[in-house]
Design a protein around this motif. Structure first.
Motif, PDB file in Angstrom:
ATOM      1  N   ALA A   1     -33.249 -17.188  -9.313  1.00 24.29           N
ATOM      2  CA  ALA A   1     -33.582 -18.391  -8.551  1.00 24.29           C
ATOM      3  C   ALA A   1     -32.373 -19.322  -8.484  1.00 24.29           C
ATOM      4  N   PHE A   2     -31.639 -19.446  -9.602  1.00 24.86           N
ATOM      5  CA  PHE A   2     -30.404 -20.249  -9.588  1.00 24.86           C
ATOM      6  C   PHE A   2     -29.394 -19.627  -8.638  1.00 24.86           C
ATOM      7  N   THR A   3     -29.237 -18.301  -8.723  1.00 29.67           N
ATOM      8  CA  THR A   3     -28.292 -17.602  -7.851  1.00 29.67           C
ATOM      9  C   THR A   3     -28.644 -17.824  -6.385  1.00 29.67           C
ATOM     10  N   ALA A   4     -29.936 -17.735  -6.072  1.00 27.42           N
ATOM     11  CA  ALA A   4     -30.385 -17.901  -4.689  1.00 27.42           C
ATOM     12  C   ALA A   4     -30.093 -19.315  -4.193  1.00 27.42           C
ATOM     13  N   ARG A   5     -30.353 -20.317  -5.051  1.00 29.00           N
ATOM     14  CA  ARG A   5     -30.087 -21.692  -4.636  1.00 29.00           C
ATOM     15  C   ARG A   5     -28.590 -21.902  -4.407  1.00 29.00           C
ATOM     16  N   ASN A   6     -27.762 -21.351  -5.299  1.00 32.20           N
ATOM     17  CA  ASN A   6     -26.315 -21.462  -5.139  1.00 32.20           C
ATOM     18  C   ASN A   6     -25.849 -20.772  -3.865  1.00 32.20           C
ATOM     19  N   ALA A   7     -26.418 -19.586  -3.577  1.00 33.47           N
ATOM     20  CA  ALA A   7     -26.067 -18.880  -2.342  1.00 33.47           C
ATOM     21  C   ALA A   7     -26.461 -19.704  -1.123  1.00 33.47           C
ATOM     22  N   GLY A   8     -27.616 -20.372  -1.192  1.00 31.72           N
ATOM     23  CA  GLY A   8     -28.037 -21.224  -0.090  1.00 31.72           C
ATOM     24  C   GLY A   8     -27.058 -22.354   0.165  1.00 31.72           C
ATOM     25  N   VAL A   9     -26.586 -22.991  -0.909  1.00 30.00           N
ATOM     26  CA  VAL A   9     -25.601 -24.071  -0.784  1.00 30.00           C
ATOM     27  C   VAL A   9     -24.312 -23.549  -0.139  1.00 30.00           C
ATOM     28  N   LYS A  10     -23.803 -22.401  -0.635  1.00 27.37           N
ATOM     29  CA  LYS A  10     -22.517 -21.887  -0.149  1.00 27.37           C
ATOM     30  C   LYS A  10     -22.619 -21.414   1.309  1.00 27.37           C
ATOM     31  N   ILE A  11     -23.734 -20.812   1.672  1.00 27.01           N
ATOM     32  CA  ILE A  11     -23.888 -20.354   3.058  1.00 27.01           C
ATOM     33  C   ILE A  11     -24.090 -21.546   3.990  1.00 27.01           C
ATOM     34  N   ALA A  12     -24.756 -22.589   3.503  1.00 28.33           N
ATOM     35  CA  ALA A  12     -24.867 -23.821   4.298  1.00 28.33           C
ATOM     36  C   ALA A  12     -23.486 -24.410   4.561  1.00 28.33           C
ATOM     37  N   ARG A  13     -22.630 -24.412   3.550  1.00 27.60           N
ATOM     38  CA  ARG A  13     -21.273 -24.938   3.729  1.00 27.60           C
ATOM     39  C   ARG A  13     -20.471 -24.058   4.679  1.00 27.60           C
ATOM     40  N   LEU A  14     -20.671 -22.747   4.591  1.00 27.33           N
ATOM     41  CA  LEU A  14     -20.022 -21.843   5.540  1.00 27.33           C
ATOM     42  C   LEU A  14     -20.458 -22.185   6.964  1.00 27.33           C
TER      43      LEU A  14
ATOM     44  N   SER B   1     -41.266 -13.722  22.801  1.00 31.88           N
ATOM     45  CA  SER B   1     -41.943 -15.011  22.971  1.00 31.88           C
ATOM     46  C   SER B   1     -41.343 -16.091  22.075  1.00 31.88           C
ATOM     47  N   CYS B   2     -40.377 -15.708  21.256  1.00 29.98           N
ATOM     48  CA  CYS B   2     -39.721 -16.662  20.360  1.00 29.98           C
ATOM     49  C   CYS B   2     -39.001 -17.742  21.179  1.00 29.98           C
ATOM     50  N   GLU B   3     -39.092 -18.987  20.709  1.00 29.81           N
ATOM     51  CA  GLU B   3     -38.378 -20.087  21.365  1.00 29.81           C
ATOM     52  C   GLU B   3     -36.903 -20.071  20.925  1.00 29.81           C
ATOM     53  N   TYR B   4     -36.321 -18.904  21.013  1.00 28.65           N
ATOM     54  CA  TYR B   4     -34.972 -18.656  20.508  1.00 28.65           C
ATOM     55  C   TYR B   4     -33.926 -19.547  21.171  1.00 28.65           C
ATOM     56  N   ARG B   5     -34.005 -19.705  22.467  1.00 30.24           N
ATOM     57  CA  ARG B   5     -32.947 -20.421  23.192  1.00 30.24           C
ATOM     58  C   ARG B   5     -32.953 -21.915  22.932  1.00 30.24           C
ATOM     59  N   ALA B   6     -34.002 -22.413  22.297  1.00 29.01           N
ATOM     60  CA  ALA B   6     -34.050 -23.835  21.959  1.00 29.01           C
ATOM     61  C   ALA B   6     -33.537 -24.111  20.541  1.00 29.01           C
ATOM     62  N   LEU B   7     -33.203 -23.054  19.804  1.00 24.45           N
ATOM     63  CA  LEU B   7     -32.759 -23.214  18.417  1.00 24.45           C
ATOM     64  C   LEU B   7     -31.298 -23.641  18.356  1.00 24.45           C
ATOM     65  N   PRO B   8     -30.894 -24.358  17.299  1.00 26.10           N
ATOM     66  CA  PRO B   8     -29.476 -24.726  17.134  1.00 26.10           C
ATOM     67  C   PRO B   8     -28.586 -23.489  17.126  1.00 26.10           C
ATOM     68  N   ARG B   9     -27.505 -23.536  17.916  1.00 24.83           N
ATOM     69  CA  ARG B   9     -26.587 -22.405  18.052  1.00 24.83           C
ATOM     70  C   ARG B   9     -25.189 -22.798  17.580  1.00 24.83           C
ATOM     71  N   GLN B  10     -24.483 -21.817  17.070  1.00 24.38           N
ATOM     72  CA  GLN B  10     -23.100 -22.011  16.656  1.00 24.38           C
ATOM     73  C   GLN B  10     -22.541 -20.643  16.310  1.00 24.38           C
ATOM     74  N   PHE B  11     -21.269 -20.581  15.891  1.00 25.73           N
ATOM     75  CA  PHE B  11     -20.761 -19.330  15.349  1.00 25.73           C
ATOM     76  C   PHE B  11     -21.408 -19.086  13.991  1.00 25.73           C
ATOM     77  N   ILE B  12     -21.781 -17.829  13.756  1.00 25.10           N
ATOM     78  CA  ILE B  12     -22.378 -17.411  12.482  1.00 25.10           C
ATOM     79  C   ILE B  12     -21.625 -16.183  11.964  1.00 25.10           C
ATOM     80  N   HIS B  13     -21.844 -15.833  10.718  1.00 23.91           N
ATOM     81  CA  HIS B  13     -21.211 -14.658  10.134  1.00 23.91           C
ATOM     82  C   HIS B  13     -21.716 -13.392  10.811  1.00 23.91           C
ATOM     83  N   ARG B  14     -23.026 -13.280  10.971  1.00 22.24           N
ATOM     84  CA  ARG B  14     -23.756 -12.202  11.647  1.00 22.24           C
ATOM     85  C   ARG B  14     -24.004 -10.963  10.775  1.00 22.24           C
TER      86      ARG B  14
END
Length: 310
Positions: free
Chosen positions: A114-127, A173-186
Motif C-alpha cells: 500500500a505504501f509502494t502504491a501510494r508512492n508510485a501514484g505520487v511519482k506518476i502524478a509528477r511525471l 460510448s465512453c465520454e473519452y473525448r471530453a477527458l483531460p488530454r496530454q502526452f502520457i507514457h502509454r
C-alpha cells in the motif's frame, strides 16, 4: 549489432556484451560500469525519445542518462574532443546508449504494497505534470474511439475472433473525448519502472509516448497488475489486494495531481478498450498464444465493472 556501433560510442576491448532481448543489449566495460544499448528502426522516434528524455531530466523526473556518439578522426582512429549526437546508425537502424539505472523491477504485492502504491501514484502524478508541459506538436496524437472503430475492430474481425457487440458499444460510448488530454507514457507497467525498497526511483522506455487521455496511463497500469495474476489467482483475496493497491495509488496520485470525477467514471470503459487493443494486436502480429488469456481478461473486466468504481 556490429562492433562498429560500440566503437562509435567509445567502447574498446575488453568489454562484455550480452543480449537481453530483441534490439537490446547490456554492455559492461573494463571498469565494471553497465550500459544499455538499444536499437530502433525509426530514426524519427529516436529523435523524439531523446528530446523528451532531455526535457524530463530538466524537470527532475528520474529517467535514463543517454550518452553521446563520439566523433572519431578517420586519419588517426582516435576520439576527438567533440560530441555529435546521442545516437549512431547502421543499416539496421538507430542505436542509443544509456547508463543502466539503479533500482530493480518488482511485482505489485511485495512488502508494504500500500505504501509502494501510494508512492508510485505520487511519482506518476509528477511525471504527468511534467509531460503536460511538453510540446512536441501533433506527433502521436491518439484517439481511442477512432482506434476501436478502425484498426482494432478490423484486426479482430480478420482474426475470426468473436467479441460481443455489447462490449464494443460499451467502449465506444465512453465520454473519452471530453477527458483531460496530454502526452502520457502509454506503457506504464512494472517492467518499465524501477524501485529501491518501496519507492519508485525510475521510469524506462518512452518509445510509445503519445497524446491521449491522461487517465489512460493509470488504467493501463492497473490493468497490467490485474493481468499478471487475476487469471491464475481468481480469488476474492487477490481482488481485495488489487483494490487496496489501486486505492492507495489514487490517494498518492490525487495528492499531487487531482483526477476529475469524469476520469474515474471512464476507467472501466478504458480498461475494456485496452483489452480489445491487446487482442487486436496479438491477432494482427500472429501471437495467437496470448489470445485466450486476453479474451478471458476482457470478459472478466466486462463482468466486473464495480472493480473500477473508486
Amino acid at each position: 549489432m556490429s562492433m562498429e556501433i560500440l566503437r562509435n560510442f567509445g567502447f574498446t576491448p575488453p568489454f562484455e556484451c550480452r543480449e537481453l532481448r530483441g534490439r537490446t543489449w547490456e554492455i559492461k566495460n573494463a571498469g565494471g560500469e553497465i550500459f544499455i544499448l538499444k536499437r530502433n528502426e525509426n530514426c524519427a522516434e529516436v529523435e523524439k525519445s531523446l528530446t523528451l528524455n532531455k526535457f524530463l531530466r530538466s524537470e527532475g523526473v528520474c529517467v535514463a542518462e543517454y550518452l553521446p556518439e563520439i566523433l572519431r578522426s578517420k586519419s588517426e582512429g582516435v576520439c576527438a574532443e567533440k560530441y555529435l549526437r546521442f545516437f549512431t546508425c547502421d543499416s539496421d537502424g538507430a542505436y542509443t546508449l544509456m547508463r543502466k539505472m539503479g533500482g530493480t523491477h518488482r511485482t505489485a504485492f511485495v512488502g508494504d504494497f500500500a505504501f509502494t502504491a501510494r508512492n508510485a501514484g505520487v511519482k506518476i502524478a509528477r511525471l504527468h505534470k511534467a509531460l503536460k508541459k511538453w510540446d512536441f506538436g501533433d506527433a502521436n496524437d491518439s484517439d481511442l474511439i477512432d482506434e476501436l472503430n478502425g484498426w482494432v475492430r478490423e484486426a479482430i474481425t480478420a482474426g475470426g475472433i468473436e467479441i460481443s457487440d455489447e462490449i464494443f458499444s460499451t467502449c465506444t460510448s465512453c465520454e473519452y473525448r471530453a477527458l483531460p488530454r496530454q502526452f502520457i507514457h502509454r506503457d506504464i507497467q512494472h517492467g518499465n519502472i524501477l524501485f529501491e525498497g518501496n519507492e519508485l526511483v525510475g521510469f524506462l522506455d518512452f518509445d510509445l509516448t503519445q497524446k491521449n487521455a491522461r487517465v489512460f496511463d493509470i488504467v493501463y497500469f492497473f490493468s497490467s497488475i490485474l493481468a499478471d495474476e487475476w487469471i491464475s489467482e481468481n480469488s476474492d483475496e487477490f481482488v481485495a489486494k488489487w483494490r487496496e493497491y489501486a486505492s492507495a495509488f489514487l490517494c498518492g496520485y490525487n495528492s499531487e495531481n487531482t483526477l476529475l470525477a469524469s476520469e474515474i467514471k471512464a476507467m472501466h470503459k478504458i480498461a475494456l478498450s485496452i483489452q480489445l487493443i491487446f487482442i487486436a494486436w496479438f491477432s494482427s502480429v500472429g501471437q495467437t498464444e496470448f489470445l485466450p488469456k486476453s479474451i478471458e481478461m476482457l470478459n472478466r473486466v466486462f463482468e466486473n465493472e464495480e472493480l473500477f468504481s473508486f
